[in-house]
Every structure is written in C-alpha cells, then in structure tokens.
Design a protein around this motif. Sequence first.
Motif, mmCIF file in Angstrom:
data_model
loop_
_atom_site.group_PDB
_atom_site.id
_atom_site.type_symbol
_atom_site.label_atom_id
_atom_site.label_comp_id
_atom_site.label_asym_id
_atom_site.label_seq_id
_atom_site.Cartn_x
_atom_site.Cartn_y
_atom_site.Cartn_z
ATOM 1 N N ALA A 30 47.204 55.014 97.776
ATOM 2 C CA ALA A 30 47.042 56.078 96.785
ATOM 3 C C ALA A 30 48.204 56.385 96.872
ATOM 4 C CB ALA A 30 45.889 56.576 96.405
ATOM 5 N N TRP A 31 48.475 57.810 97.740
ATOM 6 C CA TRP A 31 49.773 58.686 97.601
ATOM 7 C C TRP A 31 50.866 57.729 96.827
ATOM 8 C CZ3 TRP A 31 54.416 59.172 99.305
ATOM 9 C CH2 TRP A 31 55.335 60.381 99.018
ATOM 10 N N SER A 32 50.908 56.113 97.583
ATOM 11 C CA SER A 32 52.421 55.769 97.191
ATOM 12 C C SER A 32 52.557 55.531 95.244
ATOM 13 C CB SER A 32 52.600 54.743 98.216
ATOM 14 O OG SER A 32 53.201 52.993 97.985
ATOM 15 N N MET A 33 50.535 54.864 95.515
ATOM 16 C CA MET A 33 51.547 55.057 93.586
ATOM 17 C C MET A 33 51.155 55.914 93.017
ATOM 18 S SD MET A 33 48.165 51.817 93.439
ATOM 19 C CE MET A 33 48.867 51.750 91.749
ATOM 20 N N ALA A 34 51.402 56.675 93.757
ATOM 21 C CA ALA A 34 51.066 57.999 92.691
ATOM 22 C C ALA A 34 52.180 59.046 92.994
ATOM 23 C CB ALA A 34 50.015 59.415 93.510
ATOM 24 N N HIS A 35 53.432 58.391 94.119
ATOM 25 C CA HIS A 35 54.485 59.102 93.608
ATOM 26 C C HIS A 35 55.576 57.650 94.336
ATOM 27 C CE1 HIS A 35 52.060 61.884 95.619
ATOM 28 N NE2 HIS A 35 52.617 62.474 95.222
ATOM 29 N N PRO A 36 55.509 56.779 92.993
ATOM 30 C CA PRO A 36 56.010 55.805 92.836
ATOM 31 C C PRO A 36 57.953 55.572 93.000
ATOM 32 C CG PRO A 36 55.770 56.636 90.669
ATOM 33 C CD PRO A 36 55.086 57.541 91.612
ATOM 34 N N GLY A 37 58.751 54.855 93.770
ATOM 35 C CA GLY A 37 59.963 54.981 94.782
ATOM 36 C C GLY A 37 60.203 55.700 96.423
ATOM 37 N N GLN A 38 59.143 56.579 96.512
ATOM 38 C CA GLN A 38 59.013 56.874 97.669
ATOM 39 C C GLN A 38 58.700 56.199 98.721
ATOM 40 O OE1 GLN A 38 58.073 61.538 98.333
ATOM 41 N NE2 GLN A 38 58.117 61.132 94.952
ATOM 42 N N VAL A 39 59.008 56.764 99.988
ATOM 43 C CA VAL A 39 58.291 55.421 100.894
ATOM 44 C C VAL A 39 57.402 56.903 102.084
ATOM 45 C CG1 VAL A 39 58.877 54.719 103.281
ATOM 46 C CG2 VAL A 39 60.507 54.470 101.640
ATOM 47 N N ALA A 40 55.689 55.415 102.077
ATOM 48 C CA ALA A 40 54.764 56.669 103.074
ATOM 49 C C ALA A 40 54.389 55.460 103.971
ATOM 50 C CB ALA A 40 53.339 56.191 102.197
ATOM 51 N N VAL A 41 54.364 56.122 105.455
ATOM 52 C CA VAL A 41 54.104 55.821 106.204
ATOM 53 C C VAL A 41 52.676 55.936 107.467
ATOM 54 C CG1 VAL A 41 54.939 55.423 109.189
ATOM 55 C CG2 VAL A 41 56.692 54.925 106.667
ATOM 56 N N LEU A 42 52.218 54.613 107.540
ATOM 57 C CA LEU A 42 50.751 55.165 108.026
ATOM 58 C C LEU A 42 51.232 54.227 110.048
ATOM 59 C CD1 LEU A 42 47.759 54.970 108.791
ATOM 60 C CD2 LEU A 42 47.202 52.440 106.883
ATOM 61 N N LEU A 43 50.850 55.098 110.368
ATOM 62 C CA LEU A 43 50.781 55.463 112.150
ATOM 63 C C LEU A 43 49.181 55.449 112.352
ATOM 64 C CD1 LEU A 43 52.098 54.799 115.077
ATOM 65 C CD2 LEU A 43 52.271 57.175 115.109
ATOM 66 N N CYS A 44 49.209 54.222 113.361
ATOM 67 C CA CYS A 44 48.031 54.014 114.145
ATOM 68 C C CYS A 44 48.329 54.594 115.216
ATOM 69 C CB CYS A 44 47.426 53.399 113.876
ATOM 70 S SG CYS A 44 45.938 52.588 111.585
ATOM 71 N N ALA A 45 47.821 55.154 115.998
ATOM 72 C CA ALA A 45 48.457 55.482 117.054
ATOM 73 C C ALA A 45 47.115 55.601 118.459
ATOM 74 C CB ALA A 45 49.467 57.128 117.758
#
Length: 389
Positions: A174-189
């Motif tokens: 959802a954040w990615s779609m609200a900020h087109p062209g920007q890079v979102a990274v999800l980390l599960c640690a």
Amino acid sequence: MTPALAARPDTPSPAAPVGPEPKHTTRPSRVIGVGTAVTEHSYTQGDLLDLFDITDPRVRSIFLNSAIERRHLTLPPRDSDGTFVRETQKDLLAKHTRLALDMGARAVRTCLDDAGLDLADIDYLCCVTTTGFLTPGLSALLIKDMGISPGTSRVDVVGMGCNAGLNALNATAAWSMAHPGQVAVLLCAEACSAAYVMDATLRTSVVNSLFGDGAAAIALRADPPDAAGPAPDALPDGAGAQAGPRLLGFASHLITDAIGAMRYDWDDSQHKFSFYLDPDIPYVVGAHAERVVDRLLDGAGLRRSDIAHWLVHSGGKKVIDAVRVNLGLTRHDLRHTTEVLRDYGNLSSGSFLFSYERLLQEGRARAGDYGVLMTMGPGSTIETALVQW
C-alpha cells in the motif's frame, strides 16, 4: 479445541484489479528483489537430541518425525563442564538483537543486489519480528548500523507471529502504490534461538523441535501511470516473468474461536516467555483455509485451478498436510514449502519468502502465471495474497 469451528459470514476485502489498470492510476506494486539469510551453525534433529541429552522416547519421536532434517540455530554457550549455560530473558533479548541485526542486514543487502539497487535507494523499510522486543525498533537499529538514510520512512511489526510477513507485505504494498517509483523494503528477521525454553516437557518439545533462525527481505516498487514501456498485461506471453510478480490483492481470516491456540505465556518457573502451540491447530487451520483462499480468488474472478504457484508458510508437517488436503493441492504444488521445512524448519514470518526465492531459482514462473501466498499464525490467523507474473 474443536477442529470444525462454526462458520461466520465474511466481508470480502477489496482486491486490486487483475486486468489492465485504468488510465491515470498507479500500477500495482511489483516485487523487484528478494534475499535470505540464516545464522552460522545448523544441526540435524539427531544432533540436537544428542547435544541436549534427550532420552525420553516421546520427545525423540516428536523431533525425528517432524519432516525436518536440519535447522539453523544459535545454541547457548557452555560452561566449564560442557553443559549449556541457562540463558535468562535478558540474555535472550540480547541474542535476538544481535542475530536479527546480522541476519537482517545480510538479507537486505542480498535483496538489493537481486534488484540491482543499493542502500541509498531504500525509501521505506518495514521490519517484522516476533522473537524479541526492541525499543527503538529493529528498523531504527538497522538504519543506523547499515548507514541507510535517516530520512527513510519506517515501521516495525512486532508480535504478530508466523502470519506477520503477509500482514506487513499488505501494508508495504500500500505504501509502495501511494509512492510510485520509490523503493519499499520488507524484512522478516526471526531469531528463534532467542525464543526457546529448554526443558523436558512435551509442551516445549513441540516448539523446540520446529523453529529455526532465518531472515528474508523483499523489495517492491510501483510504476507511475506514465512510466515508459507497456503495462505488464500488454507484454507477449513469456515476456517479463523475471521482473517479478505484481501484488493484486489480499484476504485475511481470524479464527476467533482459536484465539489462544498459538501464544506466548510467561513461565514463572523459567522466568522467561514460553511459546505454546495447541496440538489441534493444524486441523483448525486446514478447516478454514478454503474460505479465505476462495474469497481471495473470487475477488479476482479466479478459481483454484487457475493458480500455477502456491507458496505456503512452512508451519510444520501436519499444518502443510492439512492445508494441502483441504485445498485439494498436490505434494508437487507445495514442494517449495516442504523443502524449506526440511532444510530450515519453521522460520516464522519469513518462511514464505524462502519458498518464493526457491520458486525463482527453479525458473518455472512465466508471465501471466498467478500465484497464491499463504501464511498462518497466532490469532489464529490465515493471511493470503494473490500475485501475477
């Protein structure tokens, strides 16, 4: 707990459109990179039984019939006579911090390399963990330690359990779609070595036979509507599969009658938290899997037979079998899930991304293929996502 729990009507969650996107709207988020990491040492189930001198035949049977061959774990230090030192809750929190930062940083770097990016390209960082509590959160510590821009937007998802990877992927997309062209990274640690109680009870033996240390990161980006080049749906068959799948929609189901089936309790005798798994949970999850998957697919006008790739959380042998039987899947459909369980055990929130990485390495995904991601965890909760290459 009764496996056949009463059905309740669900309110469908809106899914992103599956066909060509309307003009002047942001395209769905697309996966552009993935990376995984584990801790240094791995052990067979037999190794662990011997190291902890476990002779109870009931406990040994749980370990040896788990469909797990090897797991990555960070065992306690030994004292002068060779016995394992008893770790306090403070020790476990310090271990969680150390392992999550190390694995997390390696997974993020591998993910960025896979996407052809570097640390300066990260605009948003979402960190998921259940195996320890940190304030400031893991995202802040990683930003400082890795040298990520301090202006990076961030969020931490803590304590949701094995399903949390898809909860966080929903928010990250959802954040990615609200900020087109920007890079979102999800980390599960998940430093599961920091969430063990070492005793000889059957309750803890189930947990101790199952979980392993691991981290997985995934990068997303949504193209703006005026991005150069054709929309993915306009590409010829077979083209563009290596670009990674689009995230089309999500569906969730909370099994409220099983709210306590997976939980952390404080153990007064051990002075630390102890994880509990109800023995009926595989059957409860299996009994509800159809409902949430069919709702996910109905929202896109699809049937189960339209799905080419199934990437399910490696929750345990009985959980995987229950999902497979109730959804009418084959063992081949869940090959990556069972392989991850075999080689790593249950990696909690990041397990499904280890399966996704294996699917990519296999090279069988084709443009136009649909896939379903599925995780299960405390609540009790089933989370799903629909993707298309």
